[in-house]
Scaffold this motif. Structure first.
Motif, PDB file in Angstrom:
ATOM      1  N   ILE A  48       0.950  -1.009   0.102  1.00  0.00           N
ATOM      2  CA  ILE A  48      -0.023  -0.126  -0.162  1.00  0.00           C
ATOM      3  C   ILE A  48       0.790   1.442  -0.158  1.00  0.00           C
ATOM      4  N   PRO A  49       1.732   1.368   0.685  1.00  0.00           N
ATOM      5  CA  PRO A  49       2.707   2.484   0.785  1.00  0.00           C
ATOM      6  C   PRO A  49       3.264   2.679  -0.650  1.00  0.00           C
ATOM      7  N   THR A  50       3.702   1.770  -1.155  1.00  0.00           N
ATOM      8  CA  THR A  50       4.365   1.774  -2.420  1.00  0.00           C
ATOM      9  C   THR A  50       3.543   2.118  -3.724  1.00  0.00           C
ATOM     10  N   HIS A  51       2.357   1.871  -3.445  1.00  0.00           N
ATOM     11  CA  HIS A  51       1.372   1.709  -4.632  1.00  0.00           C
ATOM     12  C   HIS A  51       0.238   2.872  -4.288  1.00  0.00           C
ATOM     13  N   SER A  52       0.395   3.740  -3.589  1.00  0.00           N
ATOM     14  CA  SER A  52      -0.474   4.851  -3.393  1.00  0.00           C
ATOM     15  C   SER A  52       0.349   6.019  -2.730  1.00  0.00           C
ATOM     16  N   ASP A  53       0.028   7.396  -3.102  1.00  0.00           N
ATOM     17  CA  ASP A  53       0.596   8.255  -2.538  1.00  0.00           C
ATOM     18  C   ASP A  53      -0.244   8.919  -1.325  1.00  0.00           C
ATOM     19  N   LYS A  54      -1.513   8.458  -1.096  1.00  0.00           N
ATOM     20  CA  LYS A  54      -2.520   9.022   0.201  1.00  0.00           C
ATOM     21  C   LYS A  54      -3.089   7.537   0.374  1.00  0.00           C
ATOM     22  N   PRO A  55      -2.407   6.781   0.971  1.00  0.00           N
ATOM     23  CA  PRO A  55      -3.208   5.491   1.659  1.00  0.00           C
ATOM     24  C   PRO A  55      -4.133   5.912   2.742  1.00  0.00           C
ATOM     25  N   ASP A  56      -5.295   5.078   2.908  1.00  0.00           N
ATOM     26  CA  ASP A  56      -5.958   5.341   4.019  1.00  0.00           C
ATOM     27  C   ASP A  56      -6.632   4.198   4.401  1.00  0.00           C
ATOM     28  N   PRO A  57      -5.648   3.674   5.513  1.00  0.00           N
ATOM     29  CA  PRO A  57      -6.021   2.187   6.015  1.00  0.00           C
ATOM     30  C   PRO A  57      -7.152   1.969   6.940  1.00  0.00           C
ATOM     31  N   ASP A  58      -7.890   3.001   7.242  1.00  0.00           N
ATOM     32  CA  ASP A  58      -8.918   3.073   8.251  1.00  0.00           C
ATOM     33  C   ASP A  58     -10.240   3.429   7.403  1.00  0.00           C
ATOM     34  N   ALA A  59      -9.960   3.518   6.113  1.00  0.00           N
ATOM     35  CA  ALA A  59     -11.332   4.056   5.404  1.00  0.00           C
ATOM     36  C   ALA A  59     -12.392   3.072   5.353  1.00  0.00           C
ATOM     37  N   ALA A  60     -11.943   1.884   5.241  1.00  0.00           N
ATOM     38  CA  ALA A  60     -13.152   1.048   4.989  1.00  0.00           C
ATOM     39  C   ALA A  60     -13.746   0.468   6.356  1.00  0.00           C
ATOM     40  N   TRP A  61     -13.118   1.177   7.275  1.00  0.00           N
ATOM     41  CA  TRP A  61     -13.713   0.589   8.617  1.00  0.00           C
ATOM     42  C   TRP A  61     -14.469   1.683   9.436  1.00  0.00           C
TER      43      TRP A  61
END
Length: 439
Positions: A233-246
């Protein structure tokens, strides 16, 4: 909790805790996936992949659409690409990905290999699909907008989890499978309009089977392949949001329940426009010769996908707002795949109409919305809009998918529907029979 822990909790969720509404939608997706796969058997790319499978050989433990059994990983590759060949399969707009074509092939191949029940295949698919959607949301829209094909990237993780459940992975082994998938998942939108796009779905399915099987064999991987310093995720997105789906809805509600099914044989990003223009056509009788100009507003992300101004092939027509708008206004059947011939791309009437259309990106619109204005030659203007977010009832959805199945497969479509209705009495091998038989 970290994202990997949340995903592992989901991956190991007991079957008895899976929500009934989501399971019902997973059954619809199985039916739709079987239909799309059977309808794609005679596509050129499907034949080439079956040839590859024959050349590689190996122990045939899993069924192949229209071909001889193959090893699980290869069967997943062939079946994923074959079922996405017509681009007529389901879509989840939460992360802009096709779930069934990347995950059901992995689940079925693993299920056949271990002798699972058909219900276990559906349950594994559902958990994998839910994980795929949530990982896709953690990646965020920037991942898709940069050119990654979520069907193949987030989808590969879903395929690994689905296969891992059926292979009986422990929680630690499932962590390994996800970690391995982090270094395996791939797929680019630059392939759209070519055989490479359906191939992406096959890649997801094959990667999932491979990673799950290696984990079962004792392979090791990074402890957190999703979010560690150089994780996926950090290497494939400039704006990751790991909490988005929860955040909303709560974790016990499955986001998969918002899956959308295609009732037109073209890119799902065009369907809101098609439905809106069909309404105008039906209510106002407007035809292509009545229109002086048209303005279409769509979510900006679709501009890099569905806005091919001058398609060269029937496949590219499926990604052309300009051509599809003219087809609707000419009453051409957008639901039948055989409508999209290469000759359609050189149709003089559609080519003359296409420059009258302006397509604009509007960030205020969701991925499932479209609106616009028709300016008619008689001086009138007609506004149009449609939102695909409205959920269809089970009876309405069943009728729509059955009609689609019959349009693609004739009476075979009805036989597939009847078979899926008996799902609780079937095994994975029985599903494999539906996949492998020639029409």
């Amino acid at each position: 909790m970290t994202l990997i822990d949340r995903i592992l909790d989901l991956a190991m969720m007991p079957a008895g805790e899976l929500p009934a509404p989501a399971l019902a939608m997973a059954r619809f997706s199985l039916f739709d996936w079987l239909v799309c796969g059977r309808a794609g058997i005679d596509e050129p790319l499907a034949g080439k992949l079956r040839q590859l499978a024959d050349e590689e050989g190996g122990r045939g433990t899993a069924s192949v659409f229209g071909g001889a059994p193959a090893p699980a990983r290869m069967a997943a590759l062939v079946n994923g690409a074959t079922s996405h060949a017509l681009d007529y399969d389901d879509t989840h707009f939460g992360h802009i990905g096709h779930t069934s074509v990347g995950i059901y092939p992995a689940a079925l191949a693993a299920g056949e290999t271990v002798g699972a029940s058909a219900r276990a295949v559906v349950e594994a698919f559902l958990v994998g699909a839910e994980a795929s959607v949530r990982i896709g949301m953690a990646l965020g829209s920037v991942h898709y907008n940069r050119g990654f094909h979520q069907t193949a990237t987030a989808g590969a993780f879903g395929a690994a989890i689905a296969a891992g459940r059926l292979f009986g992975l422990t929680r630690d082994q499932m962590r390994v499978a996800i970690g391995l998938c982090a270094t395996r998942a791939s797929g680019l939108k630059s392939q759209f309009g070519t055989m490479g796009k359906p191939y992406n779905a096959g890649i997801a399915a094959a990667n999932g089977v491979e990673c799950a099987r290696l984990a079962a064999l004792g392979f090791t991987s990074a402890d957190d392949g999703l979010m560690n310093t150089q994780g996926f995720i950090p290497t494939h997105s400039d704006k990751p949001d790991p909490d988005a789906a929860w955040q909303s809805p709560p974790p016990e509600t499955f986001l998969f329940e918002d899956i959308k099914y295609k009732l037109h044989a073209c890119c799902h990003g065009t369907h809101a426009m098609i439905e809106a223009l069909r309404t105008v056509r039906g209510q106002d009788g407007v035809g292509i010769d009545d229109v002086e100009a048209m303005v279409l507003h769509t979510n900006p992300r679709w501009l890099s996908v569905c806005d091919i101004k001058a398609p060269r092939t029937g496949l590219e027509v499926k990604f052309s707002y300009n051509w599809l708008a003219g087809m609707v206004l000419e009453d051409r059947d957008t639901a039948r795949d055989d409508t999209y011939t290469d000759a359609l791309a050189t149709d003089a009437g559609l080519a003359a109409f296409a420059p009258r259309i302006t397509v604009d990106g509007d960030p205020a619109l969701s991925d499932m919305q479209a609106k616009g204005l028709l300016r008619l030659k008689d001086g009138r203007s007609i506004a149009f809009s449609h939102d695909l977010a409205r959920r269809l009832g089970e009876a309405e959805l069943s009728a729509g998918l059955t009609a689609k199945a019959k349009a693609l497969l004739g009476e075979e479509g009805e036989r597939l529907r009847q078979a899926v209705e008996k799902l609780d009495r079937l095994t994975a091998a029985d599903l494999g029979t539906l996949v492998g038989a020639r029409a």
